[in-house]
Design a protein around this motif. Structure first.
Motif, PDB file in Angstrom:
ATOM      1  N   CYS A 182       0.848  -1.197   0.000  1.00 21.08           N
ATOM      2  CA  CYS A 182       0.000   0.000   0.000  1.00 21.08           C
ATOM      3  C   CYS A 182       0.883   1.247   0.000  1.00 21.08           C
ATOM      4  N   CYS A 183       0.389   2.317  -0.611  1.00 20.32           N
ATOM      5  CA  CYS A 183       1.140   3.576  -0.569  1.00 20.32           C
ATOM      6  C   CYS A 183       0.198   4.744  -0.323  1.00 20.32           C
ATOM      7  N   ASP A 184       0.788   5.848   0.127  1.00 24.55           N
ATOM      8  CA  ASP A 184       0.050   7.098   0.370  1.00 24.55           C
ATOM      9  C   ASP A 184      -1.139   6.892   1.309  1.00 24.55           C
ATOM     10  N   ILE A 185      -0.869   6.228   2.410  1.00 22.59           N
ATOM     11  CA  ILE A 185      -1.922   5.922   3.388  1.00 22.59           C
ATOM     12  C   ILE A 185      -2.094   7.082   4.367  1.00 22.59           C
ATOM     13  N   THR A 186      -3.347   7.381   4.670  1.00 22.88           N
ATOM     14  CA  THR A 186      -3.675   8.281   5.778  1.00 22.88           C
ATOM     15  C   THR A 186      -4.387   7.439   6.820  1.00 22.88           C
ATOM     16  N   ILE A 187      -3.940   7.514   8.058  1.00 23.08           N
ATOM     17  CA  ILE A 187      -4.543   6.699   9.119  1.00 23.08           C
ATOM     18  C   ILE A 187      -5.087   7.615  10.206  1.00 23.08           C
ATOM     19  N   ILE A 188      -6.317   7.344  10.625  1.00 21.54           N
ATOM     20  CA  ILE A 188      -6.970   8.228  11.594  1.00 21.54           C
ATOM     21  C   ILE A 188      -7.622   7.399  12.703  1.00 21.54           C
ATOM     22  N   ARG A 189      -7.335   7.784  13.944  1.00 20.41           N
ATOM     23  CA  ARG A 189      -8.065   7.169  15.060  1.00 20.41           C
ATOM     24  C   ARG A 189      -9.303   8.005  15.319  1.00 20.41           C
ATOM     25  N   ILE A 190     -10.479   7.375  15.285  1.00 16.68           N
ATOM     26  CA  ILE A 190     -11.727   8.082  15.590  1.00 16.68           C
ATOM     27  C   ILE A 190     -12.253   7.505  16.906  1.00 16.68           C
ATOM     28  N   GLY A 191     -12.275   8.327  17.934  1.00 15.35           N
ATOM     29  CA  GLY A 191     -12.613   7.776  19.243  1.00 15.35           C
ATOM     30  C   GLY A 191     -13.427   8.712  20.108  1.00 15.35           C
ATOM     31  N   THR A 192     -13.549   8.298  21.364  1.00 15.18           N
ATOM     32  CA  THR A 192     -14.218   9.096  22.380  1.00 15.18           C
ATOM     33  C   THR A 192     -13.181   9.479  23.443  1.00 15.18           C
ATOM     34  N   SER A 193     -13.507  10.482  24.228  1.00 14.51           N
ATOM     35  CA  SER A 193     -12.532  10.965  25.210  1.00 14.51           C
ATOM     36  C   SER A 193     -13.243  11.779  26.275  1.00 14.51           C
ATOM     37  N   GLY A 194     -12.509  12.117  27.313  1.00 18.05           N
ATOM     38  CA  GLY A 194     -13.024  13.050  28.306  1.00 18.05           C
ATOM     39  C   GLY A 194     -12.413  14.413  28.019  1.00 18.05           C
ATOM     40  N   GLY A 195     -13.225  15.447  27.964  1.00 18.86           N
ATOM     41  CA  GLY A 195     -12.709  16.797  27.686  1.00 18.86           C
ATOM     42  C   GLY A 195     -12.216  17.460  28.953  1.00 18.86           C
ATOM     43  N   ILE A 196     -11.385  18.482  28.775  1.00 24.01           N
ATOM     44  CA  ILE A 196     -10.994  19.324  29.929  1.00 24.01           C
ATOM     45  C   ILE A 196     -11.317  20.766  29.565  1.00 24.01           C
ATOM     46  N   GLY A 197     -12.293  21.325  30.272  1.00 23.94           N
ATOM     47  CA  GLY A 197     -12.630  22.742  30.091  1.00 23.94           C
ATOM     48  C   GLY A 197     -13.284  23.058  28.761  1.00 23.94           C
ATOM     49  N   ILE A 198     -13.861  22.064  28.107  1.00 18.57           N
ATOM     50  CA  ILE A 198     -14.574  22.328  26.847  1.00 18.57           C
ATOM     51  C   ILE A 198     -15.951  21.648  26.885  1.00 18.57           C
ATOM     52  N   THR A 199     -16.862  22.162  26.064  1.00 22.81           N
ATOM     53  CA  THR A 199     -18.237  21.667  26.089  1.00 22.81           C
ATOM     54  C   THR A 199     -18.306  20.224  25.612  1.00 22.81           C
ATOM     55  N   PRO A 200     -18.987  19.340  26.365  1.00 28.86           N
ATOM     56  CA  PRO A 200     -19.161  17.963  25.895  1.00 28.86           C
ATOM     57  C   PRO A 200     -19.782  17.940  24.496  1.00 28.86           C
ATOM     58  N   GLY A 201     -19.315  17.023  23.679  1.00 28.31           N
ATOM     59  CA  GLY A 201     -19.783  16.958  22.286  1.00 28.31           C
ATOM     60  C   GLY A 201     -18.794  17.624  21.343  1.00 28.31           C
ATOM     61  N   SER A 202     -17.832  18.384  21.918  1.00 27.26           N
ATOM     62  CA  SER A 202     -16.812  19.009  21.062  1.00 27.26           C
ATOM     63  C   SER A 202     -15.904  17.928  20.489  1.00 27.26           C
ATOM     64  N   VAL A 203     -15.406  18.182  19.293  1.00 22.74           N
ATOM     65  CA  VAL A 203     -14.474  17.248  18.654  1.00 22.74           C
ATOM     66  C   VAL A 203     -13.069  17.835  18.773  1.00 22.74           C
ATOM     67  N   VAL A 204     -12.149  17.041  19.291  1.00 27.94           N
ATOM     68  CA  VAL A 204     -10.759  17.501  19.426  1.00 27.94           C
ATOM     69  C   VAL A 204      -9.899  16.799  18.378  1.00 27.94           C
ATOM     70  N   ILE A 205      -9.217  17.600  17.568  1.00 26.19           N
ATOM     71  CA  ILE A 205      -8.227  17.073  16.634  1.00 26.19           C
ATOM     72  C   ILE A 205      -6.874  17.254  17.321  1.00 26.19           C
ATOM     73  N   THR A 206      -6.172  16.169  17.503  1.00 20.32           N
ATOM     74  CA  THR A 206      -4.936  16.208  18.295  1.00 20.32           C
ATOM     75  C   THR A 206      -3.780  16.784  17.483  1.00 20.32           C
ATOM     76  N   ASP A 207      -3.072  17.765  18.054  1.00 17.91           N
ATOM     77  CA  ASP A 207      -1.825  18.178  17.394  1.00 17.91           C
ATOM     78  C   ASP A 207      -0.671  17.329  17.917  1.00 17.91           C
ATOM     79  N   THR A 208      -0.652  17.119  19.229  1.00 11.51           N
ATOM     80  CA  THR A 208       0.394  16.301  19.844  1.00 11.51           C
ATOM     81  C   THR A 208      -0.235  15.448  20.936  1.00 11.51           C
ATOM     82  N   ALA A 209       0.124  14.181  20.941  1.00 10.90           N
ATOM     83  CA  ALA A 209      -0.328  13.309  22.028  1.00 10.90           C
ATOM     84  C   ALA A 209       0.705  13.408  23.151  1.00 10.90           C
ATOM     85  N   VAL A 210       0.229  13.554  24.373  1.00 12.54           N
ATOM     86  CA  VAL A 210       1.158  13.666  25.506  1.00 12.54           C
ATOM     87  C   VAL A 210       0.855  12.582  26.540  1.00 12.54           C
TER      88      VAL A 210
END
Ligand code: R1P
Ligand code: URA
Length: 320
Positions: A137-165
């Motif tokens: 396979c070539c030129d693959i894009t891989i995405i994790r689509i999941g659920t999470s607990g937010g911190i200080g943001i409205t539930p239902g918001s979608v967070v796109i991660t810049d960096t995982a810590v």
């Protein structure tokens, strides 16, 4: 290094993961090439038993998420969105011979479950990355689509991660190899995150932001919950920790992003993590959403990724 990169494609551009021409999947294991057969045990697939290039060679988008039912629902959704319902394209679990993970292929999209936590997703990723490599396979894009607990943001918001810590708010994944700790970077593809964010702007009533995602080894004590079977800290300590996380740029917490980012980065896969938040952890610990709201929230990352894939395929205005 056992790379399937053709010699003619080996001149690199400034992007370390991008080669002039096609971007192949790198496996970094000198032993693999000398193996007569590679059995992908937890996927119930293998290089001798299956024609992997014929089965998977056209895959361009790989979407992963914890729950088998959610990943089946995503496959069904993508089949509709790509207009493949009428074409007789069946939804069948490619990994039906094992109940560890499930996998569905819909045109160029692969939808795979990974279970909960770092050990579970790590096993799946080792075998998935080898699968993509064996299938050329070539030129693959891989995405994790999941659920999470937010911190200080409205539930239902979608967070796109810049960096995982990690739990210390550090952009690293510590892998124990033999009796050593090997530290790996957890940076994700910034351009892909921006592309996804721009895509989210086209969806009405779709709160989305880019931020750091904290990945923990546990849902309860590891995420500072007061409602587990064990709890040895005070409410004040919990709130202090989560506020420090927020200050460090963390906007949500889940359980797979660091190893996902680290492994994809090392193997030359452009990767993103897109998680909906189910609650604001500064407010509560228990997830008490009505079922229909939970279903709606869980569909949000799927909707965003479907729009993104359709845009990439030039199909954006052709389906719902
Ligand atoms: O929504 P998924 O992909 O299952 O991921 C999140 O949900 C699980 C905990 O409930 C953890 O695996 C966490 O990372
Ligand atoms: O709080 C939450 C919600 C979903 N997933 C997690 O890991 N944590």
């Amino acid at each position: 290094m056992a790379s399937i990169l053709p010699a003619s494609n080996k001149s690199m551009t400034s992007d370390r993961n991008t080669y002039v021409g096609k971007r192949f999947v790198h496996v970094k294991n000198p032993y693999l090439d000398s193996m007569d057969e590679d059995i992908l045990y937890h996927l119930d697939l293998g290089t001798k038993t299956h024609n992997l290039p014929a089965m998977f060679g056209d895959v361009k988008f790989v979407c992963v998420g914890g729950s088998p039912n959610r990943m089946k629902a995503f496959a069904l959704f993508m089949r509709k969105e790509l207009g493949l319902e009428e074409s007789g394209e069946h939804i069948k679990d490619i990994c039906a011979g094992t109940d560890r993970y499930c996998m569905y292929k819909i045109g160029p999209v692969l939808s795979i479950s990974h279970g909960m936590g770092i050990p579970s997703i790590s096993i799946m990723l080792h075998e998935l990355i080898k699968l993509l490599h064996h299938a050329q396979c070539c030129d693959i894009t891989i995405i994790r689509i999941g659920t999470s607990g937010g911190i200080g943001i409205t539930p239902g918001s979608v967070v796109i991660t810049d960096t995982a810590v990690d739990s210390f708010f550090k952009p690293r994944f510590e892998q124990v190899i033999l009796d050593n700790i090997v530290t790996r970077s957890t940076e994700l593809d910034k351009e892909l995150a921006e592309e996804l964010f721009n895509c989210s702007k086209g969806i009405p009533n779709f709160p989305t932001l880019i931020g750091h995602t904290m990945c923990t080894y546990d849902f309860y004590e590891g995420q500072g919950r007061l409602d587990g079977a064990l709890c040895s800290f005070s409410r004040e300590k919990k709130v202090d920790y989560l506020k420090r996380a927020y200050k460090a740029g963390v906007r949500n917490i889940e359980m797979e992003s660091t190893v996902f980012a680290a492994m994809c980065r090392l193997c030359g896969l452009k990767a993103a993590v897109v998680c909906v938040t189910l609650l604001d952890r500064l407010e509560c610990d228990q997830i008490n959403l009505p079922h229909d709201v939970l279903v709606d929230y869980q569909q949000r990352p799927q909707l965003l990724i479907s729009n993104f894939i359709k845009r990439r395929l030039g199909l954006h205005d052709q389906t719902s």
